[in-house]
Design an enzyme around this catalytic site. Structure first.
Site, PDB file in Angstrom:
ATOM      1  N   LYS A 198      18.954  48.516  39.477  1.00  0.00           N
ATOM      2  CA  LYS A 198      19.174  47.941  38.147  1.00  0.00           C
ATOM      3  C   LYS A 198      20.641  48.016  37.719  1.00  0.00           C
ATOM      4  CE  LYS A 198      14.736  47.263  36.662  1.00  0.00           C
ATOM      5  NZ  LYS A 198      13.827  48.211  37.320  1.00  0.00           N
TER       6      LYS A 198
ATOM      7  N   GLU B 138      15.479  45.324  26.877  1.00  0.00           N
ATOM      8  CA  GLU B 138      14.082  45.745  26.844  1.00  0.00           C
ATOM      9  C   GLU B 138      13.904  46.731  27.988  1.00  0.00           C
ATOM     10  OE1 GLU B 138      15.130  42.980  28.344  1.00  0.00           O
ATOM     11  OE2 GLU B 138      14.431  43.521  30.355  1.00  0.00           O
TER      12      GLU B 138
ATOM     13  N   SER C 204      14.216  50.049  46.659  1.00  0.00           N
ATOM     14  CA  SER C 204      14.829  49.696  45.368  1.00  0.00           C
ATOM     15  C   SER C 204      15.213  50.888  44.509  1.00  0.00           C
ATOM     16  CB  SER C 204      13.894  48.772  44.595  1.00  0.00           C
ATOM     17  OG  SER C 204      12.624  49.366  44.432  1.00  0.00           O
TER      18      SER C 204
HETATM   19  C1  LIG Z   1      12.518  47.886  37.771  1.00  0.00           C
HETATM   20  C2  LIG Z   1      12.274  48.277  39.174  1.00  0.00           C
HETATM   21  C3  LIG Z   1      11.642  47.401  40.100  1.00  0.00           C
HETATM   22  C4  LIG Z   1      11.095  46.051  39.723  1.00  0.00           C
HETATM   23  O1  LIG Z   1      12.024  45.135  39.252  1.00  0.00           O
HETATM   24  P1  LIG Z   1      12.489  43.860  40.077  1.00  0.00           P
HETATM   25  O2  LIG Z   1      13.197  43.042  39.069  1.00  0.00           O
HETATM   26  O3  LIG Z   1      11.285  43.187  40.616  1.00  0.00           O
HETATM   27  O4  LIG Z   1      13.384  44.332  41.160  1.00  0.00           O
HETATM   28  C5  LIG Z   1      11.498  47.818  41.406  1.00  0.00           C
HETATM   29  N1  LIG Z   1      11.914  49.032  41.809  1.00  0.00           N
HETATM   30  C6  LIG Z   1      12.515  49.896  40.967  1.00  0.00           C
HETATM   31  C7  LIG Z   1      12.949  51.224  41.477  1.00  0.00           C
HETATM   32  C8  LIG Z   1      12.709  49.562  39.613  1.00  0.00           C
HETATM   33  O5  LIG Z   1      13.293  50.430  38.780  1.00  0.00           O
END
Ligand SMILES: *Cc1c(COP(=O)(O)O)cnc(C)c1O
Length: 401
Positions: A104, A126, A387
């Site tokens: 993010k 948000e 992620s």
């Molecule tokens: C917010 C988040 C996601 C999902 O968001 P995307 O916009 O689909 O990438 C995935 N993994 C983590 C660790 C997150 O914080």
């Protein structure tokens, strides 16, 4: 090698994941469905971003922030023990190692820098579980901006630690008491608030959703994941590109950023959704939060609540570009249950010494099951975006393990 996957043979599609067509259209998806005053505000963001993105000064400043503050480039880690057990060659793109612990921050630093360039003094955001809120509060503090974060009352109760982190960083956290008091309602409330504050505030959306230009702007800000991964993979393996590129999909920003680096290659793109939040795999055409895309709906067209153990996947829709990639057959979208994701998280922890976010564990769960079923042929190379890290999920997991 026989391939049982039902998707079309991917061809390098010039123009796929380039700029959307006029008015932010990806095929029939996207657009700018917003009240008049927000249409104007979005137009200003669009113009400012195009200008900034073409300006080497802006790109350089952002690259430096990503390097010295967020810790980029993130490594590409071969998952050696797990690969051996699965019979494939799995590589992890480590967004869990960035400052604040997920991808993010890539998007937020870009939008915060854009806001200062536009002369704005405040960021509005948000947040669901609080990851995007914490990233926004972090970027605001770094660049001397104010931050106002809308968060559902139920999420505030469930995510006390992240609420504290945001306040510690100086952000104002506003509880949202409407609807189901979760992410969908927080997004609606943030957009409503922006209507009265477009002059001095920038709305910093956390994924590839919302009205044009957000879906492609956020994808461009996240493509650093895919661009880095492509270069790292080529350096590591000399075979060019991986056979498969896999990422989890909530709104779809880490997946879009990853896919963007490989859209013009023969790599097969797989987006993994939560069983209870499968906007791309099971959604129907609709309009929500300013854009036309696929959303979970009941027979009357009412948006259905999403349910996932991973708060970041708890969104009833998917970004418009994913809807388009799915329709083109360029990417494929699959689902994974809560139980499979928990199992994958534990397995990664015990084979590779990495505790993943439950969102990322969804992507891994698909890799594990596809390797087992033969969908991923033995020896194939797989690049998966990890992620985020699992620290935020330990209290959830503690109750289950
Ligand atoms: C917010 C988040 C996601 C999902 O968001 P995307 O916009 O689909 O990438 C995935 N993994 C983590 C660790 C997150 O914080």
């Amino acid at each position: 090698m026989r391939d049982v996957l039902p998707w079309r043979e991917p061809v390098p599609l010039d123009g796929t994941m380039g700029e959307p067509r006029a008015r932010g259209r990806f095929g029939e998806y996207g657009g700018r469905y917003a009240p008049e005053s927000l249409v104007e505000a979005c137009r200003e963001v669009d113009e400012a971003f195009r200008e900034a993105w073409a300006d080497p000064g802006f790109r350089g400043a952002l690259a430096r922030l990503l390097a010295v503050h967020a810790g980029r480039p993130t490594p590409l880690t071969p998952a050696r023990r797990l690969s051996e057990a699965l019979g494939v060659q799995l590589y992890l793109k480590r967004e869990d190692l960035t400052h604040t612990g997920s991808h993010k921050i890539n998007n937020v630093l870009g939008q915060a820098l854009l806001a200062t360039r536009m002369g704005r003094r405040r960021l509005i955001a948000e947040t669901g579980a609080g990851q995007h809120g914490v990233a926004t509060a972090t970027a605001a503090a770094l660049l001397g901006l104010e931050a106002t974060v809308f968060m559902g009352e139920r999420d505030i109760e469930r995510q006390a630690l992240n609420v504290f982190r945001m306040r510690m960083l100086g952000a104002e956290v506003i509880p949202v008491t409407t609807g189901s008091r979760t992410l969908k309602d927080a997004t609606s409330e943030a957009m409503r608030h922006w209507v009265g504050a477009t002059g001095d505030s920038h709305y910093c959306i956390g994924s590839v959703v919302g009205p044009d230009p957000y879906p492609w702007m956020v994808r461009e800000l996240q493509r650093v994941i895919g661009d880095e991964a492509r270069a790292q993979f080529a350096a590591e393996l000399r075979t060019g590109v991986p056979d498969h590129v896999v990422a989890c999909v909530g709104g779809g920003s880490n997946a879009a950023g990853t896919f963007a680096g490989f859209a013009d290659t023969p790599a097969r793109l797989v987006g993994v959704e939560a069983e209870g939040g499968a906007g791309a795999a099971r959604g129907r055409l609709g309009v929500l939060h300013g854009c036309r895309s696929l959303f979970l709906q009941d027979d009357d067209g009412q948006i259905v609540e999403a349910h996932s153990i991973a708060a970041g996947l708890d969104y009833p829709g998917v970004g418009p570009e994913h809807a388009h990639l799915r329709e083109l057959g360029r990417a494929r979208y699959v689902t994974v249950t809560d139980e499979e994701a928990i199992g994958a998280a534990v397995r990664l922890a015990r084979t590779e010494g990495i505790v993943p976010a439950l969102e990322s564990a969804h992507a891994l769960a698909w890799v594990i099951s596809a390797a087992g079923s033969g969908e991923l042929p033995a020896g194939s190379t797989v690049l998966m975006t990890l992620s985020g890290r699992g620290d935020k999920d330990v209290s959830t997991l503690k109750e289950l393990l």
